[in-house]
Design a protein around this motif. Structure first.
Motif, PDB file in Angstrom:
ATOM      1  N   ASN A 144     -10.811   0.138 -38.471  1.00 56.10           N
ATOM      2  CA  ASN A 144     -10.474  -0.804 -39.540  1.00 56.10           C
ATOM      3  C   ASN A 144     -10.754  -0.218 -40.919  1.00 56.10           C
ATOM      4  OD1 ASN A 144      -9.632  -2.820 -37.772  1.00 56.10           O
ATOM      5  ND2 ASN A 144     -11.677  -3.695 -37.582  1.00 56.10           N
ATOM      6  N   VAL A 145     -11.890   0.468 -41.049  1.00 58.91           N
ATOM      7  CA  VAL A 145     -12.284   1.016 -42.353  1.00 58.91           C
ATOM      8  C   VAL A 145     -11.348   2.126 -42.807  1.00 58.91           C
ATOM      9  CG1 VAL A 145     -14.068   2.357 -43.543  1.00 58.91           C
ATOM     10  CG2 VAL A 145     -14.707   0.366 -42.170  1.00 58.91           C
ATOM     11  N   PHE A 146     -10.987   3.003 -41.887  1.00 61.40           N
ATOM     12  CA  PHE A 146     -10.216   4.181 -42.268  1.00 61.40           C
ATOM     13  C   PHE A 146      -8.705   3.999 -42.155  1.00 61.40           C
ATOM     14  CE2 PHE A 146     -14.371   6.014 -41.327  1.00 61.40           C
ATOM     15  CZ  PHE A 146     -14.528   6.890 -42.392  1.00 61.40           C
ATOM     16  N   ASN A 147      -8.276   2.823 -41.791  1.00 53.91           N
ATOM     17  CA  ASN A 147      -6.839   2.624 -41.621  1.00 53.91           C
ATOM     18  C   ASN A 147      -6.309   1.465 -42.450  1.00 53.91           C
ATOM     19  OD1 ASN A 147      -6.139   4.689 -39.641  1.00 53.91           O
ATOM     20  ND2 ASN A 147      -7.493   3.577 -38.269  1.00 53.91           N
ATOM     21  N   ILE A 148      -6.860   1.298 -43.645  1.00 57.14           N
ATOM     22  CA  ILE A 148      -6.366   0.269 -44.553  1.00 57.14           C
ATOM     23  C   ILE A 148      -5.171   0.837 -45.321  1.00 57.14           C
ATOM     24  CG2 ILE A 148      -6.928  -1.172 -46.541  1.00 57.14           C
ATOM     25  CD1 ILE A 148      -9.817  -1.166 -45.630  1.00 57.14           C
ATOM     26  N   ASN A 149      -4.042   0.177 -45.197  1.00 55.68           N
ATOM     27  CA  ASN A 149      -2.811   0.599 -45.884  1.00 55.68           C
ATOM     28  C   ASN A 149      -2.427   2.046 -45.557  1.00 55.68           C
ATOM     29  OD1 ASN A 149      -2.673  -1.911 -47.200  1.00 55.68           O
ATOM     30  ND2 ASN A 149      -4.017  -1.201 -48.843  1.00 55.68           N
ATOM     31  N   ILE A 150      -2.599   2.417 -44.311  1.00 55.41           N
ATOM     32  CA  ILE A 150      -2.246   3.764 -43.870  1.00 55.41           C
ATOM     33  C   ILE A 150      -0.983   3.692 -43.011  1.00 55.41           C
ATOM     34  CG2 ILE A 150      -2.971   5.741 -42.495  1.00 55.41           C
ATOM     35  CD1 ILE A 150      -4.497   5.524 -45.041  1.00 55.41           C
ATOM     36  N   THR A 151       0.016   4.481 -43.388  1.00 56.66           N
ATOM     37  CA  THR A 151       1.263   4.472 -42.617  1.00 56.66           C
ATOM     38  C   THR A 151       1.114   5.217 -41.299  1.00 56.66           C
ATOM     39  OG1 THR A 151       1.986   6.417 -43.866  1.00 56.66           O
ATOM     40  CG2 THR A 151       2.713   4.267 -44.660  1.00 56.66           C
ATOM     41  N   ASN A 152       0.257   6.252 -41.302  1.00 52.16           N
ATOM     42  CA  ASN A 152      -0.013   6.996 -40.069  1.00 52.16           C
ATOM     43  C   ASN A 152      -1.484   6.809 -39.698  1.00 52.16           C
ATOM     44  OD1 ASN A 152       2.633   8.172 -39.855  1.00 52.16           O
ATOM     45  ND2 ASN A 152       2.061   9.544 -41.541  1.00 52.16           N
ATOM     46  N   PRO A 153      -1.807   5.724 -39.021  1.00 53.22           N
ATOM     47  CA  PRO A 153      -3.213   5.398 -38.750  1.00 53.22           C
ATOM     48  C   PRO A 153      -3.925   6.434 -37.889  1.00 53.22           C
ATOM     49  CG  PRO A 153      -1.751   4.028 -37.430  1.00 53.22           C
ATOM     50  CD  PRO A 153      -0.884   4.764 -38.404  1.00 53.22           C
ATOM     51  N   ILE A 154      -5.226   6.556 -38.154  1.00 55.11           N
ATOM     52  CA  ILE A 154      -6.090   7.431 -37.364  1.00 55.11           C
ATOM     53  C   ILE A 154      -6.712   6.587 -36.257  1.00 55.11           C
ATOM     54  CG2 ILE A 154      -8.087   8.969 -37.431  1.00 55.11           C
ATOM     55  CD1 ILE A 154      -7.619   9.220 -40.450  1.00 55.11           C
ATOM     56  N   LYS A 155      -6.678   7.087 -35.061  1.00 52.40           N
ATOM     57  CA  LYS A 155      -7.236   6.350 -33.932  1.00 52.40           C
ATOM     58  C   LYS A 155      -8.539   7.004 -33.493  1.00 52.40           C
ATOM     59  CE  LYS A 155      -7.057   3.164 -30.708  1.00 52.40           C
ATOM     60  NZ  LYS A 155      -7.149   1.718 -31.024  1.00 52.40           N
ATOM     61  N   PHE A 156      -9.654   6.320 -33.747  1.00 56.87           N
ATOM     62  CA  PHE A 156     -10.954   6.849 -33.351  1.00 56.87           C
ATOM     63  C   PHE A 156     -11.264   6.434 -31.919  1.00 56.87           C
ATOM     64  CE2 PHE A 156     -11.263   6.807 -37.942  1.00 56.87           C
ATOM     65  CZ  PHE A 156     -11.928   7.993 -38.217  1.00 56.87           C
ATOM     66  N   ASN A 157     -11.860   7.356 -31.179  1.00 57.04           N
ATOM     67  CA  ASN A 157     -12.257   7.052 -29.807  1.00 57.04           C
ATOM     68  C   ASN A 157     -13.537   7.806 -29.474  1.00 57.04           C
ATOM     69  OD1 ASN A 157     -11.503   9.772 -28.910  1.00 57.04           O
ATOM     70  ND2 ASN A 157      -9.383   9.061 -29.189  1.00 57.04           N
ATOM     71  N   GLU A 158     -13.952   7.735 -28.236  1.00 56.25           N
ATOM     72  CA  GLU A 158     -15.232   8.316 -27.837  1.00 56.25           C
ATOM     73  C   GLU A 158     -15.260   9.837 -27.929  1.00 56.25           C
ATOM     74  OE1 GLU A 158     -14.564   8.607 -23.007  1.00 56.25           O
ATOM     75  OE2 GLU A 158     -15.618   6.878 -23.846  1.00 56.25           O
ATOM     76  N   ASN A 159     -14.113  10.469 -28.071  1.00 55.37           N
ATOM     77  CA  ASN A 159     -14.075  11.931 -28.160  1.00 55.37           C
ATOM     78  C   ASN A 159     -14.344  12.445 -29.573  1.00 55.37           C
ATOM     79  OD1 ASN A 159     -13.357  12.224 -25.404  1.00 55.37           O
ATOM     80  ND2 ASN A 159     -11.227  11.735 -25.909  1.00 55.37           N
ATOM     81  N   ASN A 160     -14.306  11.550 -30.561  1.00 51.80           N
ATOM     82  CA  ASN A 160     -14.569  11.958 -31.938  1.00 51.80           C
ATOM     83  C   ASN A 160     -16.068  12.143 -32.167  1.00 51.80           C
ATOM     84  OD1 ASN A 160     -11.994   9.759 -32.473  1.00 51.80           O
ATOM     85  ND2 ASN A 160     -11.816  11.850 -33.215  1.00 51.80           N
ATOM     86  N   GLN A 161     -16.392  12.875 -33.225  1.00 52.05           N
ATOM     87  CA  GLN A 161     -17.785  13.107 -33.583  1.00 52.05           C
ATOM     88  C   GLN A 161     -18.028  12.676 -35.023  1.00 52.05           C
ATOM     89  OE1 GLN A 161     -17.955  17.368 -32.479  1.00 52.05           O
ATOM     90  NE2 GLN A 161     -19.493  16.790 -30.972  1.00 52.05           N
ATOM     91  N   ILE A 162     -19.284  12.380 -35.325  1.00 48.08           N
ATOM     92  CA  ILE A 162     -19.648  11.935 -36.661  1.00 48.08           C
ATOM     93  C   ILE A 162     -20.967  12.594 -37.061  1.00 48.08           C
ATOM     94  CG2 ILE A 162     -20.863   9.896 -35.772  1.00 48.08           C
ATOM     95  CD1 ILE A 162     -19.991   8.414 -38.289  1.00 48.08           C
TER      96      ILE A 162
END
Length: 211
Positions: free
Chosen positions: A79-97
């Motif tokens: 929700n935070v990173f996909n505000i008004n984004i035409t090509n949304p990023i899909k975060f899942n368990e494989n991502n790292q932070i």
């Protein structure tokens, strides 16, 4: 400082509609919560070592930290990173932070989870967030909020009066456009010769350190 903070916080809560007795009780609870967070915070000598402080964590591991209180990390990031984004990023368990210390994250998670999962303590986290938000927004709120916060600024910063409106506007402008204003100032005050001298000075300093 503690008593001043308690008084100021209580007064702010009263401005938000809480009764005086209730606001004092809530501030005591907020201070207790913040004290627990402060105890597990990292000392300054650790914070000054970023290589030893930051930790690369799988998003799945972070999600598990808050799963018990029903907080969905995946949905939050999506929700935070996909505000008004035409090509949304899909975060899942494989991502790292990257987080600031795994131990710190773990300890803070335990404290927050304990409060939120305890019926008679969950409101304290909300009160803490509410107070923090209001304090952050005080420059944009009616002047009575600024006056209420002034005693704390006096104790912490030695400031015994509110800045004039023009001072506040200048400070806000500088905070927002500091680098741009700096460029305008340099271009106005300094000429090409001054810039060359400054560049030569920087070059000489670099050469000395390279040796």
């Amino acid at each position: 400082i503690r008593e001043t903070y308690k008084k100021v916080g209580s007064d702010i809560l009263q401005l938000l509609g809480f009764e005086k007795k209730d606001s004092i009780r809530r501030m005591n609870d907020i201070i207790q919560f913040e004290t627990e967070l402060a105890i597990v915070s990292l000392p300054m000598e650790i914070l000054q070592k970023p290589d030893a402080t930051y930790y690369l964590m799988p998003l799945k591991q972070l999600h598990e930290q808050y799963q018990s209180i029903g907080f969905d990390i995946y949905s939050y990031f999506n929700n935070v990173f996909n505000i008004n984004i035409t090509n949304p990023i899909k975060f899942n368990e494989n991502n790292q932070i990257i987080i600031l210390s795994f131990d710190l994250m773990s300890n803070v998670s335990k404290i927050v989870t304990n409060y939120l999962s305890t019926p008679n303590k969950s409101y304290i986290v909300i009160d803490h967030l509410l107070l923090s938000l209001v304090v952050e927004l005080i420059p944009y709120l009616p002047s009575i909020f600024k006056q209420t916060l002034l005693p704390l600024k006096t104790v912490l910063l030695g400031r015994d009066s509110l800045p004039d409106r023009w001072e506040y506007c200048v400070q806000e402008t500088d905070d927002s456009y500091g680098y741009v204003l700096g460029v305008l100032y340099i271009n106005t005050v300094f000429g090409e010769t001054d810039r060359k001298e400054a560049n030569n000075l920087i070059k000489n300093i670099r050469e000395i350190f390279d040796e």
